[in-house]
Design a protein around this motif. Structure first.
Motif, PDB file in Angstrom:
ATOM      1  N   GLY B  12       0.873  -0.466   0.255  1.00  0.00           N
ATOM      2  CA  GLY B  12       0.197  -0.076  -0.058  1.00  0.00           C
ATOM      3  C   GLY B  12       0.564   1.651  -0.320  1.00  0.00           C
ATOM      4  O   GLY B  12       0.602   1.869  -0.319  1.00  0.00           O
ATOM      5  N   ILE B  15       2.145   1.900  -3.714  1.00  0.00           N
ATOM      6  CA  ILE B  15       1.017   2.242  -4.962  1.00  0.00           C
ATOM      7  C   ILE B  15       0.448   3.919  -4.099  1.00  0.00           C
ATOM      8  O   ILE B  15       0.758   4.519  -5.146  1.00  0.00           O
ATOM      9  N   LEU B  16       0.818   4.142  -2.899  1.00  0.00           N
ATOM     10  CA  LEU B  16       0.157   5.280  -2.686  1.00  0.00           C
ATOM     11  C   LEU B  16       1.082   6.402  -3.433  1.00  0.00           C
ATOM     12  O   LEU B  16       1.706   7.869  -3.455  1.00  0.00           O
ATOM     13  N   LYS B  19       0.924   6.977  -7.307  1.00  0.00           N
ATOM     14  CA  LYS B  19      -0.354   8.068  -6.952  1.00  0.00           C
ATOM     15  C   LYS B  19      -0.198   9.759  -6.528  1.00  0.00           C
ATOM     16  O   LYS B  19      -0.041  10.176  -7.277  1.00  0.00           O
ATOM     17  N   LEU B  20       0.634   9.443  -5.230  1.00  0.00           N
ATOM     18  CA  LEU B  20       1.443  10.673  -4.795  1.00  0.00           C
ATOM     19  C   LEU B  20       2.487  11.606  -6.202  1.00  0.00           C
ATOM     20  O   LEU B  20       2.304  12.148  -6.548  1.00  0.00           O
ATOM     21  N   SER B 388       1.963  13.076   1.336  1.00  0.00           N
ATOM     22  CA  SER B 388       1.082  13.395   2.215  1.00  0.00           C
ATOM     23  C   SER B 388       0.786  14.673   2.422  1.00  0.00           C
ATOM     24  O   SER B 388      -0.255  15.422   2.659  1.00  0.00           O
ATOM     25  N   TYR B 391       0.529  16.998  -0.484  1.00  0.00           N
ATOM     26  CA  TYR B 391      -0.655  17.028  -1.043  1.00  0.00           C
ATOM     27  C   TYR B 391      -2.162  17.583  -0.117  1.00  0.00           C
ATOM     28  O   TYR B 391      -3.293  18.327  -0.532  1.00  0.00           O
ATOM     29  N   ALA B 392      -1.926  17.128   1.394  1.00  0.00           N
ATOM     30  CA  ALA B 392      -3.026  17.710   1.892  1.00  0.00           C
ATOM     31  C   ALA B 392      -2.960  19.347   2.294  1.00  0.00           C
ATOM     32  O   ALA B 392      -4.088  19.782   2.022  1.00  0.00           O
ATOM     33  N   ARG B 398      -9.156  19.822   4.384  1.00  0.00           N
ATOM     34  CA  ARG B 398      -9.882  19.185   3.871  1.00  0.00           C
ATOM     35  C   ARG B 398      -9.561  17.663   4.752  1.00  0.00           C
ATOM     36  O   ARG B 398      -8.025  17.374   5.096  1.00  0.00           O
ATOM     37  N   SER B 399     -10.236  16.753   5.840  1.00  0.00           N
ATOM     38  CA  SER B 399      -9.626  15.704   5.748  1.00  0.00           C
ATOM     39  C   SER B 399      -9.789  14.437   5.610  1.00  0.00           C
ATOM     40  O   SER B 399      -8.826  13.243   6.307  1.00  0.00           O
ATOM     41  N   ILE B 400     -10.409  14.628   4.474  1.00  0.00           N
ATOM     42  CA  ILE B 400     -10.729  13.275   3.719  1.00  0.00           C
ATOM     43  C   ILE B 400     -10.364  13.133   2.359  1.00  0.00           C
ATOM     44  O   ILE B 400     -11.012  13.877   1.484  1.00  0.00           O
ATOM     45  N   LEU B 401      -9.342  12.798   2.370  1.00  0.00           N
ATOM     46  CA  LEU B 401      -9.074  12.563   0.711  1.00  0.00           C
ATOM     47  C   LEU B 401      -8.980  11.422   0.080  1.00  0.00           C
ATOM     48  O   LEU B 401      -8.161  10.369   0.096  1.00  0.00           O
ATOM     49  N   GLU B 402      -9.406  11.885  -1.054  1.00  0.00           N
ATOM     50  CA  GLU B 402      -9.055  10.362  -2.388  1.00  0.00           C
ATOM     51  C   GLU B 402      -8.529  10.686  -3.238  1.00  0.00           C
ATOM     52  O   GLU B 402      -9.066  11.433  -3.956  1.00  0.00           O
ATOM     53  N   LEU B 403      -7.752   9.393  -3.664  1.00  0.00           N
ATOM     54  CA  LEU B 403      -6.650   9.659  -4.061  1.00  0.00           C
ATOM     55  C   LEU B 403      -7.462   8.869  -5.721  1.00  0.00           C
ATOM     56  O   LEU B 403      -8.152   7.890  -5.402  1.00  0.00           O
TER      57      LEU B 403
END
Lengths: 218, 403
Positions: B12, B15-16, B19-20, B388, B391-392, B398-403
Motif C-alpha cells: 500500500g 502504491i500510494l 499515486k502521489l 501526503s 498534498y494535504a 479537507r480531512s479525507i482525500l481520495e486519490l
C-alpha cells in the motif's frame, strides 16, 4: 453480471492539535472542546494501530495504562462509537462516563511526565489498490494478502459510510450469500486486532468455498 | 529504484507513493538542512532525494553554509530548544539571521514545496518566493527555554506547516502541525541482509566468541544512554545466564565528556572478560549491522532519547529490543509485543533473563518487531508521509482525500 469488489486502502497522516492532558479532569475538559476529527481519531481509528486488544479507544487505553484507573477504562471500553449518530453524541457519552467516574473518585492520579494524553487528529488518504475480484475464490486469495490498512478501510471505516462492512455487503448483494454475509457481519470488531479480523474472514470464506467445491450436483 | 522496495515495504505504501508521484508529477520539492554528511537527517536525505526523483518529483537538496560562529550559535539554539539553558544574545540571533540571508542570496529557493530541516536554516522563510513552506523539527520542542522559543517562533509561525517526530515533542505553534516519525532504509549498508559468514567474520574481527548468547547495546558513549546501567543489568543476568555483553559506539573524539564516559565504562567493566567495549570508527555501518544480527537481545536503555532509531534497526533484524521508556522509544517498542519498556536496571535485567530463557518468545516477539518496523518505520513510509503532507496542504481544509 456480478459487480466486482474493488479493494481500497486508507492511510492516515497524524496531526497534532497541541492539546494535552495530564489528569482526568484535563482530559474531560479537552474532550469537551477538541475538534470532531480528534474525537474521531481517538475512537473510530483506534483499530488502525493493529496490535492493541485490551481496550477499544485511546481514552480507555490511557485511563487504564497511564492513570491506572481500571474501572474507568472498563466503562470507556464499552462505548461503541458506531452506535452514535454523530461525533457530538459520542463526545457527550465520553463526558458522561468520565463525569460519572469523577463523582465517585474525585481525585484520580496524574500521569507521569511524558505520559500525558496528546490529542491528535488525522488527514486520511483513500486510494484504490488495483485489485478487483469477481468471485469468492478470488476474494479469498486477496483477503489473505492485502495490507492491514485495506481490512481496516473495508471492515471498520465502511461502518461509518454504510453502517455495515464492505465485505459482507458485497457478499450479500453481489454473490447472494446471505449466510456467509451474516457470519462476517457477526465478527465482534472490538475483540480482535485487524489480523484477527483477517483470520476470521478467511476462516468463514474458506469454509464456504470448500463447501461449494465439495457439493454434489444432483 | 523504488521497485527495489517491492516485497520489503508494504504494498500500500508503494502504491500510494506512485499515486502521489502522479499527482505531484514534475513539481519541485526542495529540502534544505545544514550538513551534507553526518547525522540522521543527511543519512535519510541521501537516500530520499533519488527515490523522490524516481517517482517523478523534481527533488533537490541544498545545504546552508556558515562559519564556526554560526554553528556555535545554532548548537546553542539547538540545546536551548531542547530545554538546556544557553546564553544566546540578540547579537547572536542577528548573526543567525544574517548567515541565512546570505545563503538565501546564494540558493535557489524557487520550488513548489520547501522542507526546511531544524532550526539552523529556519530564518530562510523570510526570503520565501513561492510554494508551500514546511518546517521539519527533528528535536524535542516540548520544553524549550522560553526566550529561545520566542525567537525561533517568529520564524516558525511564518511557515505553512510544521512537522515533528513524535506528538509529545510538538508544541502549539499556531500553524498546521503534522507528526511524522523518522525512518530507516532497509537497503542501506546498516540494514541490508548479511550472510552468516559475514556476521561470524565480524565477531572474529573483534575477537568476540559466539558460543554464548550476546546482549548488545549500540550507542554513543553518553550518560543518557546509560552504559553503566547496561553493565549493571548484565551483571544481574550473569548470575543466572552465561552470556556476553557488547557495548559498541563511535568514540566522540570532539566531545570531552564522551571520552570521560568511555573511560568510566572501561573502568567499570575492566574485571570482566565477557564485556566487549568496541570503539567503532565512523561509517562502521556494516559492522553495526552484523553485531545487531549476531545479538540475541538488543538493549537501548536510554534515560533520555530523541527517537532512538537504533531500536528500529535492531527490530528490523528480528530482534526484540529492551528499551528505556523515554523519547520516541515507546513508539517503536510496543511493550510485551515487539519488546519491553523498562524503567530501571533491575527491569532491564529481568527482561533480558526472560528473553534468554524463552527463546521461542524471543523469536516470536522478534518477528512482530520486524513487522512493526515494516509497517511504520521504513523510508518509503516517510517519503509517503512527506508527499501526503504536501498534498494535504494543497487541499487544505479537507480531512479525507481520495486519490
Amino acid at each position: 453480471m456480478i459487480e466486482p469488489f474493488e479493494f481500497k486502502q486508507c492511510v492516515s497522516i497524524l496531526k497534532s492539535t497541541g492539546k494535552k492532558a495530564k489528569n482526568l479532569r484535563e482530559l474531560r475538559d479537552a474532550i469537551a472542546v477538541v475538534s470532531d476529527e480528534s474525537i474521531f481519531h481517538h475512537t473510530y481509528q483506534y483499530f488502525l494501530k493493529g496490535h492493541v486488544l485490551q481496550y477499544t479507544n485511546d481514552f480507555a487505553h490511557w485511563a487504564g495504562e497511564s492513570l491506572e484507573e481500571r474501572a474507568l477504562s472498563e466503562h470507556l471500553s464499552n462505548i461503541d462509537p458506531y452506535s452514535f449518530k454523530n461525533i457530538n453524541e459520542l463526545r457527550q457519552e465520553l463526558l458522561n462516563v468520565i463525569d460519572g467516574y469523577l463523582e465517585y473518585f474525585p481525585e484520580p492520579r496524574e500521569a507521569m511526565i511524558g505520559d500525558e494524553f496528546y490529542f491528535n487528529e488525522t488527514i486520511t488518504l483513500i486510494f484504490p489498490m488495483s485489485i478487483r475480484v469477481k468471485n469468492l475464490a478470488e476474494f479469498l486469495i486477496a483477503i489473505k494478502y492485502i495490507d492491514a490498512a485495506a481490512i481496516y478501510y473495508h471492515f471498520y471505516e465502511a461502518r461509518i459510510r454504510l453502517g455495515v462492512d464492505d465485505f459482507s455487503k458485497w457478499i450479500e448483494d453481489s454473490l447472494n450469500k446471505k449466510e456467509l454475509s451474516e457470519k462476517i457481519r457477526s465478527i465482534d470488531l472490538f475483540m480482535h486486532s485487524i489480523e484477527g479480523i483477517r483470520d476470521h474472514i478467511i476462516e468463514a470464506v474458506e469454509k464456504d468455498v470448500r463447501a461449494g467445491m465439495e457439493a454434489i450436483e444432483q | 529504484m523504488i521497485t527495489q522496495y517491492s516485497g520489503i515495504s508494504p504494498k500500500g505504501d508503494l502504491i500510494l507513493l506512485h499515486k502521489l508521484g502522479e499527482k505531484l508529477n514534475n513539481r519541485s520539492f526542495l529540502h534544505i538542512n545544514s550538513t551534507r554528511a553526518g547525522g540522521g537527517v543527511a543519512e535519510i536525505l541521501h537516500r530520499m532525494i533519488p527515490l523522490l526523483k524516481d517517482i517523478g518529483i523534481d527533488a533537490r537538496w541544498e545545504v546552508i553554509e556558515g562559519d564556526e560562529r554560526f554553528f556555535d550559535i545554532t548548537k546553542k539554539i539547538h540545546n536551548s530548544i531542547q530545554g538546556n539553558f544557553e546564553n544566546i544574545t540578540e547579537d547572536m540571533w542577528h548573526y543567525h539571521y544574517e548567515v541565512n540571508r546570505i545563503n538565501a542570496e546564494r540558493l535557489n529557493l524557487d520550488a513548489d514545496a520547501i522542507l526546511i530541516h531544524d532550526p539552523q536554516p529556519a530564518p530562510l522563510i523570510e526570503f520565501r518566493k513561492s510554494g508551500i513552506w514546511i518546517w521539519r523539527c527533528h528535536i524535542d520542542f516540548s520544553n524549550p527555554i522560553k526566550e529561545s522559543c520566542d525567537h525561533l517562533l517568529r520564524y516558525c509561525q511564518k511557515y505553512d506547516a510544521a512537522i515533528f517526530s513524535v506528538a509529545k515533542f510538538a508544541r502549539a505553534v499556531g500553524i498546521d502541525e503534522f507528526i511524522i516519525p523518522p525512518s530507516i532504509d532497509p537497503l542501506s549498508e546498516k540494514n541490508i541482509e548479511l550472510t552468516n559468514e559475514e556476521i561470524i567474520q565480524t565477531l572474529h574481527k573483534f575477537q568476540i566468541p559466539h558460543d554464548r548468547p550476546i546482549i548488545l547495546q549500540i550507542s554513543r558513549f553518553d550518560r543518557f544512554k546509560d552504559p553503566i546501567g547496561v553493565i549493571k543489568a548484565y551483571r544481574l543476568v550473569k548470575k543466572y545466564n552465561d552470556s556476553i555483553l557488547i557495548l559498541a559506539g563511535s568514540p566522540a573524539t570532539d566531545d570531552p565528556e564522551g571520552e570521560i564516559v568511555i573511560k568510566e565504562v572501561q573502568d567499570y567493566a575492566s574485571d570482566d572478560p565477557d564485556i566487549y567495549i568496541l570503539l567503532l570508527p565512523p561509517f562502521s555501518d556494516r559492522e553495526i549491522n552484523a553485531l545487531q544480527r549476531a545479538a540475541t537481545v538488543v538493549l537501548q536503555k536510554s534515560l533520555k532519547e530523541g527517537f532512538g532509531l537504533t531500536v528500529s534497526e535492531a527490530m528490523w533484524k528480528g530482534k526484540p529490543v529492551i528499551g528505556g521508556a523515554t523519547g520516541g522509544i515507546p513508539l517503536q517498542i510496543v511493550h510485551g509485543v515487539t519488546g519491553f519498556l523498562v524503567h530501571s536496571v533491575e527491569g532491564a535485567a529481568f527482561r533480558i533473563r526472560q528473553f534468554l530463557n524463552n527463546l521461542e518468545m524471543t523469536k516470536r516477539m522478534g518477528e512482530k518487531a520486524r513487522e512493526h518496523v515494516r509497517n511504520n518505520f521504513l523510508i518509503t513510509r516517510q517519503i509517503r508521509d512527506y508527499l501526503s503532507v504536501w498534498y494535504a496542504m494543497e487541499n487544505k481544509g479537507r480531512s479525507i482525500l481520495e486519490l
